[in-house]
Design a protein around this motif. Structure first.
Motif, short mmCIF file in Angstrom:
data_model
loop_
_atom_site.label_atom_id
_atom_site.label_comp_id
_atom_site.label_asym_id
_atom_site.label_seq_id
_atom_site.Cartn_x
_atom_site.Cartn_y
_atom_site.Cartn_z
N PRO A 8 0.80 -1.23 0.00
CA PRO A 8 0.00 0.00 0.00
C PRO A 8 0.83 1.28 0.00
CG PRO A 8 -0.86 -1.56 1.61
CD PRO A 8 0.41 -2.14 1.08
N ASP A 9 1.96 1.27 0.71
CA ASP A 9 2.77 2.49 0.74
C ASP A 9 3.42 2.77 -0.61
OD1 ASP A 9 4.52 0.26 1.17
OD2 ASP A 9 6.05 1.63 1.93
N VAL A 10 3.76 1.74 -1.36
CA VAL A 10 4.37 1.94 -2.68
C VAL A 10 3.35 2.58 -3.63
CG1 VAL A 10 5.32 0.75 -4.70
CG2 VAL A 10 6.03 0.08 -2.40
N ALA A 11 2.14 2.03 -3.68
CA ALA A 11 1.10 2.61 -4.53
C ALA A 11 0.77 4.02 -4.08
CB ALA A 11 -0.14 1.73 -4.49
N ALA A 12 0.75 4.25 -2.77
CA ALA A 12 0.44 5.58 -2.25
C ALA A 12 1.52 6.59 -2.62
CB ALA A 12 0.24 5.53 -0.74
N TRP A 13 2.80 6.19 -2.57
CA TRP A 13 3.87 7.11 -2.95
C TRP A 13 3.84 7.39 -4.45
CZ3 TRP A 13 6.07 10.64 -0.37
CH2 TRP A 13 6.30 10.51 1.00
N ALA A 14 3.48 6.42 -5.26
CA ALA A 14 3.36 6.68 -6.70
C ALA A 14 2.24 7.70 -6.94
CB ALA A 14 3.07 5.38 -7.45
N GLY A 15 1.12 7.53 -6.25
CA GLY A 15 0.03 8.50 -6.37
C GLY A 15 0.43 9.86 -5.86
N PHE A 16 1.21 9.89 -4.78
CA PHE A 16 1.69 11.18 -4.26
C PHE A 16 2.58 11.87 -5.27
CE2 PHE A 16 4.71 13.90 -2.15
CZ PHE A 16 3.89 14.68 -1.34
N ALA A 17 3.44 11.10 -5.96
CA ALA A 17 4.31 11.69 -6.98
C ALA A 17 3.48 12.36 -8.07
CB ALA A 17 5.21 10.61 -7.59
N ALA A 18 2.40 11.71 -8.49
CA ALA A 18 1.51 12.31 -9.49
C ALA A 18 0.86 13.58 -8.95
CB ALA A 18 0.45 11.31 -9.93
N ALA A 19 0.42 13.55 -7.70
CA ALA A 19 -0.19 14.74 -7.10
C ALA A 19 0.80 15.90 -7.04
CB ALA A 19 -0.72 14.41 -5.71
N LEU A 20 2.05 15.60 -6.71
CA LEU A 20 3.07 16.64 -6.67
C LEU A 20 3.30 17.23 -8.05
CD1 LEU A 20 5.27 18.29 -5.25
CD2 LEU A 20 6.82 16.34 -5.57
N VAL A 21 3.46 16.38 -9.05
CA VAL A 21 3.68 16.86 -10.43
C VAL A 21 2.48 17.69 -10.90
CG1 VAL A 21 3.95 16.13 -12.84
CG2 VAL A 21 5.31 15.04 -11.05
N ASN A 22 1.29 17.30 -10.50
CA ASN A 22 0.09 18.01 -10.95
C ASN A 22 -0.12 19.36 -10.28
OD1 ASN A 22 -0.61 16.16 -12.89
ND2 ASN A 22 -1.87 14.95 -11.49
N LEU A 113 14.06 17.73 3.14
CA LEU A 113 12.70 17.41 2.73
C LEU A 113 12.62 17.06 1.25
CD1 LEU A 113 9.80 17.17 3.74
CD2 LEU A 113 9.49 19.56 3.18
N ARG A 114 13.34 17.78 0.41
CA ARG A 114 13.33 17.53 -1.03
C ARG A 114 13.83 16.13 -1.33
NH1 ARG A 114 16.30 15.78 -5.09
NH2 ARG A 114 15.92 16.73 -7.07
N ASP A 115 14.94 15.73 -0.71
CA ASP A 115 15.49 14.40 -0.97
C ASP A 115 14.58 13.31 -0.42
OD1 ASP A 115 17.65 15.42 -2.31
OD2 ASP A 115 19.02 15.29 -0.61
N TRP A 116 13.93 13.56 0.70
CA TRP A 116 12.98 12.61 1.26
C TRP A 116 11.80 12.42 0.31
CZ3 TRP A 116 7.90 13.44 3.12
CH2 TRP A 116 7.36 12.39 3.86
N LEU A 117 11.27 13.52 -0.21
CA LEU A 117 10.18 13.43 -1.19
C LEU A 117 10.64 12.73 -2.46
CD1 LEU A 117 8.55 16.98 -0.98
CD2 LEU A 117 7.52 14.80 -0.34
N ALA A 118 11.83 13.09 -2.94
CA ALA A 118 12.36 12.51 -4.18
C ALA A 118 12.54 11.00 -4.04
CB ALA A 118 13.68 13.17 -4.55
N ALA A 119 13.16 10.57 -2.95
CA ALA A 119 13.44 9.15 -2.77
C ALA A 119 12.15 8.34 -2.65
CB ALA A 119 14.30 8.95 -1.52
N ASN A 120 11.22 8.80 -1.84
CA ASN A 120 9.97 8.05 -1.66
C ASN A 120 9.12 8.04 -2.92
OD1 ASN A 120 9.86 6.98 1.10
ND2 ASN A 120 10.12 9.11 1.68
N SER A 121 9.00 9.19 -3.58
CA SER A 121 8.20 9.27 -4.81
C SER A 121 8.82 8.41 -5.90
CB SER A 121 8.10 10.73 -5.28
OG SER A 121 7.40 11.50 -4.33
N ALA A 122 10.13 8.51 -6.08
CA ALA A 122 10.80 7.72 -7.11
C ALA A 122 10.69 6.23 -6.83
CB ALA A 122 12.27 8.13 -7.21
N ARG A 123 10.76 5.83 -5.57
CA ARG A 123 10.61 4.41 -5.23
C ARG A 123 9.22 3.92 -5.62
NH1 ARG A 123 8.72 1.92 0.12
NH2 ARG A 123 8.81 -0.28 -0.37
N GLY A 124 8.19 4.68 -5.29
CA GLY A 124 6.83 4.28 -5.65
C GLY A 124 6.67 4.12 -7.15
#
Length: 178
Positions: A8-22, A113-124
């Motif tokens: 669930p966390d992987v799918a959620a981070w992928a969705g978060f990455a899309a929300a950030l880009v949007n 914070l940027r690297d934390w967001l980058a790492a988690n979003s990219a992993r998802g």
């Protein structure tokens, strides 16, 4: 959220990455959506896990810059292109000892914070592409939208970011058949 068999966390981070880009300005939705700390904090409140620290003014510009790096994965035409976009962001992940003596994979401790967001979003995004293919990441099929989406539907047939875009395109096709 996910019909796919991903943690669930992987799918959620992928969705978060899309929300950030949007949050970026687009022709169909031009205003900047990350105007300040409050906007970034509101986005982070929807993240799969709490941020490592409070949001600072510099974090807003860093998050805006991260969008440009993440969008490469959504525009990639094959897994190699997605990997080229995501691998530099994944460099902030490391294997580290956990509190119970085992090992865990996660963002490097004391990261900004940027690297934390980058790492988690990219992993998802990377795990989604590795498990289900690059077709699960793309831009909305409405030619005037340009929002990105993560398709976690069971059959992988999602093409629009929202029902609004799908309806708008269907009405347009109905009124002006080819």
């Amino acid at each position: 959220m996910a019909a796919l068999r991903l943690p669930p966390d992987v799918a959620a981070w992928a969705g978060f990455a899309a929300a950030l880009v949007n949050t970026r300005p687009r022709p169909a939705d031009p205003p900047e959506k990350l105007r300040g700390r409050a906007d970034l904090q509101a986005l982070l409140d929807a993240a799969p896990e709490p941020a490592p620290r409070a949001v600072a003014d510099a974090d807003v510009e860093a998050a805006r810059a991260l969008r440009a790096e993440l969008i490469g994965a959504f525009r990639a035409s094959d897994p190699a292109e997605a990997a080229a976009a995501l691998n530099p962001l994944l460099a902030r992940w490391a294997l580290r000892p956990a509190a119970d003596g085992s090992w865990e994979l996660g963002p490097i401790r004391d990261t900004d914070l940027r690297d934390w967001l980058a790492a988690n979003s990219a992993r998802g995004l990377a795990e989604l592409v590795a498990a289900y293919g690059i077709e699960r990441l793309h831009e909305c099929s409405a030619d005037d939208c340009q929002a990105v989406l993560v398709d976690v539907s069971r059959n992988g047939a999602r093409r629009f970011c929202s029902r609004t875009c799908a309806s708008r395109i269907n009405v347009r096709r109905h009124r002006h058949p080819v």
